[in-house]
Design a protein around this motif. Structure first.
Motif, PDB file in Angstrom:
ATOM      1  N   LEU A   1       0.811  -1.221   0.000  1.00 54.84           N
ATOM      2  CA  LEU A   1       0.000   0.000   0.000  1.00 54.84           C
ATOM      3  C   LEU A   1       0.841   1.266   0.000  1.00 54.84           C
ATOM      4  CD1 LEU A   1      -2.925   1.052   0.101  1.00 54.84           C
ATOM      5  CD2 LEU A   1      -2.748   1.059   2.606  1.00 54.84           C
ATOM      6  N   HIS A   2       1.995   1.234   0.655  1.00 58.14           N
ATOM      7  CA  HIS A   2       2.830   2.427   0.788  1.00 58.14           C
ATOM      8  C   HIS A   2       4.246   2.156   0.261  1.00 58.14           C
ATOM      9  CE1 HIS A   2      -0.435   3.505   3.396  1.00 58.14           C
ATOM     10  NE2 HIS A   2      -0.012   2.811   4.430  1.00 58.14           N
ATOM     11  N   PRO A   3       4.421   1.848  -0.998  1.00 63.40           N
ATOM     12  CA  PRO A   3       5.765   1.510  -1.492  1.00 63.40           C
ATOM     13  C   PRO A   3       6.776   2.635  -1.309  1.00 63.40           C
ATOM     14  CG  PRO A   3       4.229   1.851  -3.323  1.00 63.40           C
ATOM     15  CD  PRO A   3       3.402   1.787  -2.075  1.00 63.40           C
ATOM     16  N   GLU A   4       6.302   3.892  -1.256  1.00 69.09           N
ATOM     17  CA  GLU A   4       7.229   5.002  -1.055  1.00 69.09           C
ATOM     18  C   GLU A   4       7.925   4.936   0.302  1.00 69.09           C
ATOM     19  OE1 GLU A   4       3.091   6.946  -0.820  1.00 69.09           O
ATOM     20  OE2 GLU A   4       3.875   4.940  -1.151  1.00 69.09           O
TER      21      GLU A   4
ATOM     22  N   THR B   1      19.146   8.491  -3.170  1.00 68.32           N
ATOM     23  CA  THR B   1      18.245   8.983  -4.204  1.00 68.32           C
ATOM     24  C   THR B   1      17.564  10.262  -3.713  1.00 68.32           C
ATOM     25  OG1 THR B   1      16.410   7.690  -3.339  1.00 68.32           O
ATOM     26  CG2 THR B   1      17.829   6.611  -4.963  1.00 68.32           C
ATOM     27  N   PRO B   2      16.914  11.013  -4.592  1.00 67.51           N
ATOM     28  CA  PRO B   2      16.244  12.256  -4.166  1.00 67.51           C
ATOM     29  C   PRO B   2      15.224  12.033  -3.045  1.00 67.51           C
ATOM     30  CG  PRO B   2      16.485  12.251  -6.539  1.00 67.51           C
ATOM     31  CD  PRO B   2      16.941  10.900  -6.075  1.00 67.51           C
ATOM     32  N   ILE B   3      14.380  10.981  -3.137  1.00 62.70           N
ATOM     33  CA  ILE B   3      13.379  10.760  -2.094  1.00 62.70           C
ATOM     34  C   ILE B   3      14.053  10.410  -0.774  1.00 62.70           C
ATOM     35  CG2 ILE B   3      13.081   8.315  -2.693  1.00 62.70           C
ATOM     36  CD1 ILE B   3      10.363  10.689  -1.345  1.00 62.70           C
ATOM     37  N   ARG B   4      15.163   9.705  -0.831  1.00 65.89           N
ATOM     38  CA  ARG B   4      15.873   9.369   0.396  1.00 65.89           C
ATOM     39  C   ARG B   4      16.531  10.610   1.010  1.00 65.89           C
ATOM     40  NH1 ARG B   4      18.702   3.591  -1.504  1.00 65.89           N
ATOM     41  NH2 ARG B   4      16.703   2.517  -1.926  1.00 65.89           N
ATOM     42  N   MET B   5      17.094  11.455   0.162  1.00 63.96           N
ATOM     43  CA  MET B   5      17.680  12.689   0.675  1.00 63.96           C
ATOM     44  C   MET B   5      16.617  13.547   1.351  1.00 63.96           C
ATOM     45  SD  MET B   5      20.944  12.865   0.304  1.00 63.96           S
ATOM     46  CE  MET B   5      21.149  14.621   0.602  1.00 63.96           C
TER      47      MET B   5
ATOM     48  N   MET C   1      13.633  12.472   2.754  1.00 65.75           N
ATOM     49  CA  MET C   1      12.882  11.883   3.849  1.00 65.75           C
ATOM     50  C   MET C   1      13.727  11.210   4.932  1.00 65.75           C
ATOM     51  SD  MET C   1       9.901  12.787   2.903  1.00 65.75           S
ATOM     52  CE  MET C   1       8.977  11.986   4.218  1.00 65.75           C
ATOM     53  N   LEU C   2      14.992  10.906   4.646  1.00 64.38           N
ATOM     54  CA  LEU C   2      15.804  10.193   5.635  1.00 64.38           C
ATOM     55  C   LEU C   2      16.328  11.098   6.743  1.00 64.38           C
ATOM     56  CD1 LEU C   2      17.945   7.700   3.502  1.00 64.38           C
ATOM     57  CD2 LEU C   2      16.248   7.121   5.251  1.00 64.38           C
ATOM     58  N   GLY C   3      16.320  12.420   6.520  1.00 64.18           N
ATOM     59  CA  GLY C   3      16.896  13.300   7.521  1.00 64.18           C
ATOM     60  C   GLY C   3      18.401  13.147   7.592  1.00 64.18           C
ATOM     61  N   VAL C   4      19.060  13.128   6.439  1.00 64.06           N
ATOM     62  CA  VAL C   4      20.496  12.872   6.369  1.00 64.06           C
ATOM     63  C   VAL C   4      21.268  13.995   7.058  1.00 64.06           C
ATOM     64  CG1 VAL C   4      22.449  12.480   4.826  1.00 64.06           C
ATOM     65  CG2 VAL C   4      20.159  11.655   4.199  1.00 64.06           C
ATOM     66  N   PRO C   5      22.086  13.668   8.059  1.00 61.77           N
ATOM     67  CA  PRO C   5      22.864  14.715   8.733  1.00 61.77           C
ATOM     68  C   PRO C   5      23.882  15.355   7.781  1.00 61.77           C
ATOM     69  CG  PRO C   5      22.808  12.699  10.020  1.00 61.77           C
ATOM     70  CD  PRO C   5      22.269  12.354   8.669  1.00 61.77           C
ATOM     71  N   GLU C   6      24.098  16.622   7.963  1.00 63.71           N
ATOM     72  CA  GLU C   6      25.082  17.324   7.146  1.00 63.71           C
ATOM     73  C   GLU C   6      26.459  16.712   7.376  1.00 63.71           C
ATOM     74  OE1 GLU C   6      26.765  21.902   6.696  1.00 63.71           O
ATOM     75  OE2 GLU C   6      24.760  21.524   7.496  1.00 63.71           O
TER      76      GLU C   6
ATOM     77  N   GLY D   1      27.872   8.078   4.520  1.00 60.76           N
ATOM     78  CA  GLY D   1      27.682   6.642   4.554  1.00 60.76           C
ATOM     79  C   GLY D   1      26.526   6.167   3.703  1.00 60.76           C
ATOM     80  N   SER D   2      26.146   4.919   3.927  1.00 62.15           N
ATOM     81  CA  SER D   2      25.058   4.289   3.197  1.00 62.15           C
ATOM     82  C   SER D   2      23.719   4.856   3.638  1.00 62.15           C
ATOM     83  CB  SER D   2      25.096   2.779   3.448  1.00 62.15           C
ATOM     84  OG  SER D   2      23.899   2.161   3.026  1.00 62.15           O
ATOM     85  N   ALA D   3      22.755   4.874   2.719  1.00 51.57           N
ATOM     86  CA  ALA D   3      21.421   5.362   3.056  1.00 51.57           C
ATOM     87  C   ALA D   3      20.803   4.533   4.170  1.00 51.57           C
ATOM     88  CB  ALA D   3      20.531   5.329   1.812  1.00 51.57           C
ATOM     89  N   LYS D   4      21.052   3.236   4.165  1.00 51.86           N
ATOM     90  CA  LYS D   4      20.435   2.368   5.168  1.00 51.86           C
ATOM     91  C   LYS D   4      20.973   2.612   6.568  1.00 51.86           C
ATOM     92  CE  LYS D   4      23.657  -1.524   4.538  1.00 51.86           C
ATOM     93  NZ  LYS D   4      24.314  -1.355   5.855  1.00 51.86           N
ATOM     94  N   ASP D   5      22.135   3.279   6.699  1.00 55.34           N
ATOM     95  CA  ASP D   5      22.764   3.480   8.003  1.00 55.34           C
ATOM     96  C   ASP D   5      22.564   4.880   8.577  1.00 55.34           C
ATOM     97  OD1 ASP D   5      23.760   0.893   8.123  1.00 55.34           O
ATOM     98  OD2 ASP D   5      25.586   1.421   7.030  1.00 55.34           O
ATOM     99  N   VAL D   6      21.713   5.683   7.952  1.00 54.68           N
ATOM    100  CA  VAL D   6      21.481   7.036   8.457  1.00 54.68           C
ATOM    101  C   VAL D   6      21.004   6.998   9.908  1.00 54.68           C
ATOM    102  CG1 VAL D   6      20.001   9.068   8.224  1.00 54.68           C
ATOM    103  CG2 VAL D   6      21.076   8.082   6.199  1.00 54.68           C
TER     104      VAL D   6
END
Length: 536
Positions: free
Chosen positions: A311-314, A353-357, A359-364, A368-373
């Motif tokens: 239902l929520h693939p995003e 990716t743009p959606i990960r940048m 929504m993940l709240g990537v620290p400045e 590292g890897s997106a999965k380890d944010v």
């Protein structure tokens, strides 16, 4: 209409009578999923407060994932699957320390409480609805309003709850009380506006008046009542009180005067959430939705993550809902929704990716890897815990990055992070089991002394449901608003399908054990087994 002598300009005050289901006050929102609100902004973002250059510059080297051999030897749980993020998190952060909120990880086995199908009749039967009202809703603790809505003596708030209209008010003695919002003369609804401030409550029909503490103030022309020839029986004609208490910044009520104290009802689950200091959060937004579906469908939609992939693939790009840890706590339950990571369902968990940048709240400074944010976020919050007004220090590592999702039977869900907490409130319709009210209330942990913001409350009827992103305007990220809309869109089809002659009953998997536990608890109450403590 009620006699209102003073209305503070900061309130969205209306003199029009409230339609059924309307709930007054400041608005709120969100899902049992993944989000946080920036203390310096009214917009929900993926991670608040993690972009301080002076702090996050430390977090530059990629975080290594644990080796497959270490994962297998430590986490196989006798061959059962464990989400990869659990291994990665425990391997990186460890499990040291004792905290009031007991960590989920390493996870406990999900209990086996049966495999029987759940019948569809309970979602449609008027008889079942009546039994729920008599045996559940009138015997359990539920949320009426937020404490910040009753800041000054005379502040009041009306709450619609099933067939009842309830009134909450802060008295001149600074005590918050709850009453049935009913005139004792002819049964008229006493206060017919959603919220405001007053010195007394006056029935618009015949002018009888009550004080803020519920005591009778005046009967219009008492000499016209022969039953009052020896004096007006004020004690007998006072407003009928509700059992009322406060916890976590919320005003709770129970229609059973013999009910156990609120904290006994909340039990261990309530003690866990006290680490967030929810009483210090401000209510910043609140919307209600009339959904064309039974309230139990709304509950079930927000108490499992098994549906995320379909239902929520995003969600998969910035959260993990696959095979999450779940625990049953007496009549309540909890699960852990993993934030700031990428689901193992996706083959690429590393790329930004743009959606990960977004929504993940990537620290400045993070490389590292997106999965380890999520690991970098924990590291950052630990680095500022001694100087932050947010009580990071008393929270376990899971709480710093992930969503603690707790549901209190029957109709209240808290989904919380250190910076924000969202309440989903599931209310029964006043007369029709095919409808319900779903309330979305956002609270935010603002700096001390911050005044609650103004906002517009609105109830959206089932035939006027909006684009949810527009309903929340600037207070809720459009990506997440769309997720909520996806959940709401399911309500009519679930209601229709469970009524079909072809439906043979719900088949619930391990990841839906909270739903099975919830329906078993309903059956327990309907049998007359009313636990005095929520832990039992």
């Amino acid at each position: 209409m009620a006699d209102i002598h003073t209305v503070r300009s900061s309130r969205a005050f209306s003199t029009a009578p409230m339609p059924r289901g309307t709930d007054s006050a400041r608005p709120g929102s969100v899902l049992a999923k993944t989000t946080s609100i920036s203390p310096s902004s009214r917009t929900i973002s993926a991670t608040p407060g993690v972009r301080s250059p002076s702090r996050v510059a430390r977090i530059r080297s990629p975080i290594r994932a644990p080796s497959a051999s270490r994962w297998k030897s430590r986490f196989d749980r006798k061959g059962e699957h464990v989400a990869k993020i659990e291994n990665e998190f425990v391997e990186a952060r460890g499990t040291n320390g004792k905290f009031q909120a007991r960590p989920f990880l390493p996870r406990k086995p999900i209990p086996d409480i049966g495999q029987a199908k759940i019948d569809g009749e309970r979602f449609h039967s008027r008889e079942f609805m009546q039994r729920e009202w008599d045996m559940i809703w009138t015997r359990t603790w539920n949320i009426g309003c937020h404490v910040t809505e009753l800041e000054e003596p005379g502040d009041f708030r009306v709450h619609s709850f099933g067939r009842e209209s309830l009134l909450f008010v802060r008295g001149e003695d600074d005590v918050i009380r709850g009453f049935y919002n009913i005139c004792q003369h002819r049964g008229n609804v006493l206060c017919q506006v959603r919220e405001g401030a007053t010195e007394r409550f006056k029935c618009p029909f015949h002018g009888w008046e009550w004080n803020l503490d519920g005591s009778l103030r005046q009967v219009m022309h008492p000499q016209l009542f022969p039953q009052f020839k020896n004096g007006v029986p004020k004690d007998d004609l006072g407003m009928v009180p509700l059992k009322t208490d406060t916890w976590g910044g919320w005003v709770w009520f129970n229609m059973d005067e013999n009910a156990a104290p609120l904290r006994d009802f909340l039990g261990e689950a309530g003690r866990h959430l006290e680490t967030y200091q929810l009483e210090n959060y401000n209510l910043i937004d609140y919307k209600s939705f009339e959904w064309k579906g039974n309230w139990k469908h709304a509950h079930d939609a927000f108490n499992e993550s098994y549906h995320f992939e379909a239902l929520h693939p995003e969600f998969l790009d910035f959260a993990e809902g696959f095979d999450v840890p779940i625990e049953l706590l007496g009549i309540h339950s909890r699960m852990l929704n993993f934030n700031h990571t990428v689901s193992e369902v996706l083959s690429d968990r590393d790329s930004m990716t743009p959606i990960r940048m977004k929504m993940l709240g990537v620290p400045e400074g993070y490389e590292g890897s997106a999965k380890d944010v999520h690991l970098a976020i924990v590291e950052y919050k630990r680095s500022i815990q001694d100087e932050s007004y947010i009580p990071y220090k008393q929270m376990n590592d899971e709480q710093l990055a992930h969503q603690y999702h707790y549901t209190f039977f029957p109709g209240t869900t808290f989904t919380s992070t250190p910076e924000m907490s969202i309440v989903f409130r599931y209310r029964p319709h006043e007369s029709d089991p095919n409808y319900c009210y779903y309330d979305f209330l956002i609270t935010r942990h603002d700096p001390p002394g911050t005044l609650p913001p103004e906002f517009e409350y609105r109830l959206y009827r089932h035939d006027e449901l909006p684009n949810y992103a527009e309903a929340f305007d600037a207070t809720f990220d459009p990506v997440l608003a769309n997720v909520l809309q996806q959940d709401g869109t399911n309500m009519p089809t679930m209601q229709q399908g469970t009524a079909s002659r072809g439906f043979k009953g719900m088949i619930l998997g391990e990841q839906e054990v909270r739903l099975r536990h919830f329906h078993q608890t309903i059956d327990r109450y309907l049998r007359g087994d009313f636990p005095m403590r929520g832990d039992r």
